[in-house]
Design an enzyme around this catalytic site. Structure first.
Site, PDB file in Angstrom:
ATOM      1  N   THR A  13     -48.040   6.130   8.762  1.00  0.00           N
ATOM      2  CA  THR A  13     -46.783   5.747   9.416  1.00  0.00           C
ATOM      3  C   THR A  13     -46.038   5.206   8.013  1.00  0.00           C
ATOM      4  O   THR A  13     -46.594   4.307   7.036  1.00  0.00           O
ATOM      5  CB  THR A  13     -46.769   4.844  10.524  1.00  0.00           C
ATOM      6  OG1 THR A  13     -47.317   3.499  10.213  1.00  0.00           O
ATOM      7  CG2 THR A  13     -47.603   5.612  11.617  1.00  0.00           C
ATOM      8  N   GLY A  14     -44.720   5.047   7.946  1.00  0.00           N
ATOM      9  CA  GLY A  14     -43.858   4.673   7.120  1.00  0.00           C
ATOM     10  C   GLY A  14     -44.358   5.155   5.824  1.00  0.00           C
ATOM     11  O   GLY A  14     -44.418   4.347   4.754  1.00  0.00           O
ATOM     12  N   SER A  15     -44.607   6.435   5.531  1.00  0.00           N
ATOM     13  CA  SER A  15     -45.174   7.065   4.230  1.00  0.00           C
ATOM     14  C   SER A  15     -44.262   7.888   3.557  1.00  0.00           C
ATOM     15  O   SER A  15     -44.529   8.670   2.669  1.00  0.00           O
ATOM     16  CB  SER A  15     -46.554   8.061   4.633  1.00  0.00           C
ATOM     17  OG  SER A  15     -46.004   8.955   5.861  1.00  0.00           O
ATOM     18  N   THR A  16     -42.826   7.513   3.420  1.00  0.00           N
ATOM     19  CA  THR A  16     -42.119   8.314   2.804  1.00  0.00           C
ATOM     20  C   THR A  16     -41.841   7.491   1.442  1.00  0.00           C
ATOM     21  O   THR A  16     -41.035   7.764   0.520  1.00  0.00           O
ATOM     22  CB  THR A  16     -40.668   8.445   3.330  1.00  0.00           C
ATOM     23  OG1 THR A  16     -40.157   7.285   3.950  1.00  0.00           O
ATOM     24  CG2 THR A  16     -40.797   9.451   4.613  1.00  0.00           C
ATOM     25  N   GLY A  18     -43.506   3.813  -1.186  1.00  0.00           N
ATOM     26  CA  GLY A  18     -44.210   2.423  -1.072  1.00  0.00           C
ATOM     27  C   GLY A  18     -45.799   2.730  -0.709  1.00  0.00           C
ATOM     28  O   GLY A  18     -46.295   3.575  -1.000  1.00  0.00           O
ATOM     29  N   ILE A  19     -46.260   1.602  -0.030  1.00  0.00           N
ATOM     30  CA  ILE A  19     -47.729   1.621   0.339  1.00  0.00           C
ATOM     31  C   ILE A  19     -47.953   2.836   1.213  1.00  0.00           C
ATOM     32  O   ILE A  19     -49.249   3.579   1.057  1.00  0.00           O
ATOM     33  CB  ILE A  19     -48.262   0.600   1.142  1.00  0.00           C
ATOM     34  CG1 ILE A  19     -47.949  -0.935   0.051  1.00  0.00           C
ATOM     35  CG2 ILE A  19     -49.391   0.389   1.433  1.00  0.00           C
ATOM     36  CD1 ILE A  19     -48.020  -2.216   0.513  1.00  0.00           C
ATOM     37  N   GLY A  20     -47.353   3.163   2.167  1.00  0.00           N
ATOM     38  CA  GLY A  20     -47.581   4.326   2.940  1.00  0.00           C
ATOM     39  C   GLY A  20     -47.533   5.494   2.239  1.00  0.00           C
ATOM     40  O   GLY A  20     -48.665   6.489   2.253  1.00  0.00           O
ATOM     41  N   SER A 141     -50.324  -8.178   6.278  1.00  0.00           N
ATOM     42  CA  SER A 141     -49.868  -8.947   5.027  1.00  0.00           C
ATOM     43  C   SER A 141     -50.323 -10.474   4.957  1.00  0.00           C
ATOM     44  O   SER A 141     -50.776 -10.929   6.162  1.00  0.00           O
ATOM     45  CB  SER A 141     -48.408  -8.980   4.885  1.00  0.00           C
ATOM     46  OG  SER A 141     -47.617 -10.041   4.308  1.00  0.00           O
ATOM     47  N   TYR A 154     -40.879 -12.022  10.508  1.00  0.00           N
ATOM     48  CA  TYR A 154     -42.059 -11.041   9.730  1.00  0.00           C
ATOM     49  C   TYR A 154     -43.359 -11.594   9.822  1.00  0.00           C
ATOM     50  O   TYR A 154     -44.364 -10.839  10.115  1.00  0.00           O
ATOM     51  CB  TYR A 154     -41.464 -10.990   8.295  1.00  0.00           C
ATOM     52  CG  TYR A 154     -42.461 -10.112   7.586  1.00  0.00           C
ATOM     53  CD1 TYR A 154     -42.561  -8.741   7.578  1.00  0.00           C
ATOM     54  CD2 TYR A 154     -43.171 -10.514   6.627  1.00  0.00           C
ATOM     55  CE1 TYR A 154     -43.381  -8.000   6.894  1.00  0.00           C
ATOM     56  CE2 TYR A 154     -44.065  -9.893   5.749  1.00  0.00           C
ATOM     57  CZ  TYR A 154     -44.153  -8.359   6.098  1.00  0.00           C
ATOM     58  OH  TYR A 154     -44.896  -7.852   5.499  1.00  0.00           O
TER      59      TYR A 154
END
Length: 184
Positions: A13-16, A18-20, A141, A154
């Site tokens: 997830t969130g792989s467009t 950064g870390i993903g 995190s 957060y």
């Protein structure tokens, strides 16, 4: 390192970006078919094009959906019904003084950073257990342990991820499925 993931399917997830994005690239380079997730189809398509140029033999699937709500999670699970590896990376953050964080922000952060992983884990993990093998990873995190004064909302979500991952790990102990949280 090559873990030989040929024949396995992953959702990151969130792989467009950064870390993903980096996790998706590495999983694909080890042979997994990787579903790329982002809120917008155009961003998912652009990430897949870039990933294909970096991992020419990689197999990439499109799994767009805004994981900040149940409908977005359902869109992802419709696009990719079963996986062997789930990387719960999607998340949002913003610095804001505690006394200026309205209820809506607390809820938005919890929905995106915590419930996204809960929803997808609830969908995918039973299949992993049935097959006797699977990996669920929550990208948490250090803010989950040392709450930053400028991002209490957060930090709260990252602490919640640690609790969810630990509880889920206990729930599937001995099944061949592992659940971990990573604190980059």
């Amino acid at each position: 390192m090559d873990l030989n993931l040929k024949g396995l399917r992953a959702v990151v997830t969130g792989s467009t970006g950064g870390i993903g994005y980096a996790a998706a690239r590495e999983l694909a380079s080890m042979g997994a078919a990787v579903a790329i997730n982002g809120r917008l189809q155009a961003r998912v398509d652009a990430a897949i094009r870039k990933l294909k140029s970096e991992v020419p033999n990689g197999e990439f699937l499109s799994a767009p959906g805004d994981l900040g709500n149940a409908d977005g999670a359902a869109a992802v699970t419709r696009a990719v019904t079963e996986v062997d590896i789930l990387v719960n990376n999607a998340g949002i953050f913003e610095p804001k003084p505690f006394f200026e964080i309205p209820d809506a922000d607390w809820m938005r952060f919890f929905e995106t950073n915590v419930l996204s992983g809960v929803r997808l884990s609830r969908h995918y993990t039973p299949g992993m257990v049935k097959r006797g093998w699977g990996r669920v990873v929550f990208i948490s995190s250090e803010s989950g342990l040392h709450i930053p004064a400028e991002m209490v909302h957060y930090g709260m979500t990252k602490t919640a991820q640690l609790a969810v991952s630990r509880g889920l790990a206990e729930s599937v102990a001995g099944t061949g499925v592992t659940v971990n949280a990573v604190l980059p």
